[in-house]
Design a protein around this motif. Structure first.
Motif, PDB file in Angstrom:
ATOM      1  N   PRO A  32       0.969  -0.934  -0.078  1.00 40.92           N
ATOM      2  CA  PRO A  32      -0.106  -0.047   0.042  1.00 40.92           C
ATOM      3  C   PRO A  32       0.899   1.193   0.026  1.00 40.92           C
ATOM      4  N   PHE A  33       1.477   1.529  -0.881  1.00 40.32           N
ATOM      5  CA  PHE A  33       2.451   2.644  -1.369  1.00 40.32           C
ATOM      6  C   PHE A  33       1.649   3.837  -2.148  1.00 40.32           C
ATOM      7  N   ASP A  34       1.971   4.944  -1.675  1.00 38.93           N
ATOM      8  CA  ASP A  34       1.711   6.175  -2.593  1.00 38.93           C
ATOM      9  C   ASP A  34       2.869   6.537  -3.506  1.00 38.93           C
ATOM     10  N   ASP A  35       2.792   7.295  -4.311  1.00 40.12           N
ATOM     11  CA  ASP A  35       4.093   7.863  -5.121  1.00 40.12           C
ATOM     12  C   ASP A  35       5.221   8.220  -4.499  1.00 40.12           C
ATOM     13  N   ASN A  37       6.403   6.996  -1.615  1.00 43.56           N
ATOM     14  CA  ASN A  37       6.947   5.916  -0.793  1.00 43.56           C
ATOM     15  C   ASN A  37       7.133   4.830  -1.754  1.00 43.56           C
ATOM     16  N   ARG A  38       7.319   4.835  -3.065  1.00 43.21           N
ATOM     17  CA  ARG A  38       7.459   3.547  -3.914  1.00 43.21           C
ATOM     18  C   ARG A  38       8.993   3.088  -3.638  1.00 43.21           C
ATOM     19  N   VAL A  39       9.165   1.738  -3.799  1.00 40.81           N
ATOM     20  CA  VAL A  39      10.429   1.150  -3.673  1.00 40.81           C
ATOM     21  C   VAL A  39      11.053   1.734  -4.970  1.00 40.81           C
ATOM     22  N   GLU A  40      12.460   2.080  -5.056  1.00 38.30           N
ATOM     23  CA  GLU A  40      13.227   2.606  -6.136  1.00 38.30           C
ATOM     24  C   GLU A  40      14.324   1.780  -6.286  1.00 38.30           C
ATOM     25  N   SER A  41      14.856   0.847  -5.410  1.00 33.76           N
ATOM     26  CA  SER A  41      15.905   0.076  -5.623  1.00 33.76           C
ATOM     27  C   SER A  41      15.998  -1.049  -4.348  1.00 33.76           C
ATOM     28  N   VAL A  42      16.431  -2.321  -4.633  1.00 37.89           N
ATOM     29  CA  VAL A  42      16.488  -3.274  -3.388  1.00 37.89           C
ATOM     30  C   VAL A  42      18.014  -3.871  -3.341  1.00 37.89           C
ATOM     31  N   GLU A  43      18.230  -4.504  -2.112  1.00 38.20           N
ATOM     32  CA  GLU A  43      19.361  -5.168  -1.969  1.00 38.20           C
ATOM     33  C   GLU A  43      18.798  -6.428  -1.272  1.00 38.20           C
ATOM     34  N   TYR A  44      19.186  -7.656  -1.907  1.00 41.69           N
ATOM     35  CA  TYR A  44      18.753  -8.830  -1.289  1.00 41.69           C
ATOM     36  C   TYR A  44      19.752  -9.019   0.160  1.00 41.69           C
TER      37      TYR A  44
END
Length: 309
Positions: A32-35, A37-44
């Protein structure tokens, strides 16, 4: 061409555990993210959460990652529902939240943990919604939220893509999970989106080794076995409970006795029947080759009980 089912352990981890762009799209679509708070990059990060007490079993999630803000995301595909799964989800999310700090750091450094759980079963039959979002809220004023843990459960069997324009990416990803099971061709709407198309390409049977395909088939054998035992346990418990309840009620010969007898009989019958089926299931899963920890997660039995079988 045959495509493997994305809900299987092998494929789910390959799609979302090895391709950051795909898990980013998936998280932004399902959480449930708005614009802003969106995820831009991830690290496993490692998916195994080792418990503080070495006598307790490890707890495994399918995909675990964190984003540019330090927020953590736990993603899990659950094929068969059991009430114990809720506690496991809460345990995993809480453990991930606590382990962000050591004794020298401040609480204001803590970042939220989001647990996204795709359930291939219906566990809220009285609710029409397929999407369930849990936060820590004030009971009287639900707009007052304690930030930290966010738990999301999606009941896949309830999903129906009625409105394609509303939350388009959520619809596409859920169609991917529910329509690509051993498919022979890919729906056009999925091919039209580059991210979902890439996820579909990963499912091509020709991309997997014979050993991987053998493991894939073994996974579905285990799922079918679990479903059989769970359904059998439910039926056995209900039938035995009704029989014992009727017998006790007739013996008492009074309205109160009948009511109490039926209630107690149903409860005892369900409990005994469910436990017997869990023990039989555990023996079967041992024969298949699952570890004691995996069997404990599946059946709700303790590792000690399984070791004594």
């Amino acid at each position: 061409m045959r495509y493997l089912d994305p809900r299987a352990d092998l494929t789910f981890k390959k799609v979302f555990g090895e391709h950051p762009d795909l898990v980013i799209s998936f998280l932004n679509a399902l959480l449930p993210f708005d614009d802003d708070n969106r995820v831009e990059s991830v690290e496993y990060i490692p998916t195994e959460l080792v418990p503080d007490n070495p006598l307790k079993k490890n707890s495994i999630v399918d995909v675990r990652c964190k984003d540019q803000r330090g927020r953590q995301f736990l993603v899990e595909m659950q094929m068969i529902w059991s009430e114990e799964f809720k506690q496991r989800v809460l345990f995993n999310a809480s453990k991930a939240y606590v382990r962000q700090l050591d004794k020298r750091e401040n609480y204001d450094l803590l970042q939220p943990v989001y647990s996204l759980n795709l359930v291939n079963d219906v566990f809220e039959p009285e609710l029409k919604e397929y999407y369930h979002h849990y936060d820590i809220v004030n009971v009287e004023h639900s707009d007052r939220v304690i930030e930290g843990l966010h738990l999301v459960f999606v009941e896949l069997p309830k999903f129906k893509p009625h409105n394609f324009s509303e939350r388009k990416m959520q619809v596409l990803w859920l169609r991917y999970l529910t329509e690509m099971g051993d498919a022979r061709e890919v729906p056009k709407e999925l091919l039209d989106n580059p991210e979902v198309k890439k996820a579909c390409d990963i499912l091509e049977e020709s991309s997997y080794s014979p050993a991987q395909l053998e493991g894939y088939e073994k996974f579905w054998d285990i799922v079918r076995t679990e479903k059989t035992y769970f359904n059998s346990a439910r039926k056995h418990g209900f039938a035995e409970g009704r029989a014992e309840g009727r017998a006790e009620g007739r013996a008492e010969g009074r309205a109160e006795g009948r009511a109490e007898g039926r209630a107690e009989g149903r409860a005892e019958g369900r409990a005994e029947g469910a436990r017997d089926e869990k023990m039989r299931m555990a023996k079967k899963l041992k024969e298949i080759g699952l570890s004691n920890g995996q069997i404990a997660d599946t059946t709700g039995l303790t590792v000690k009980e399984i070791e004594e079988l």
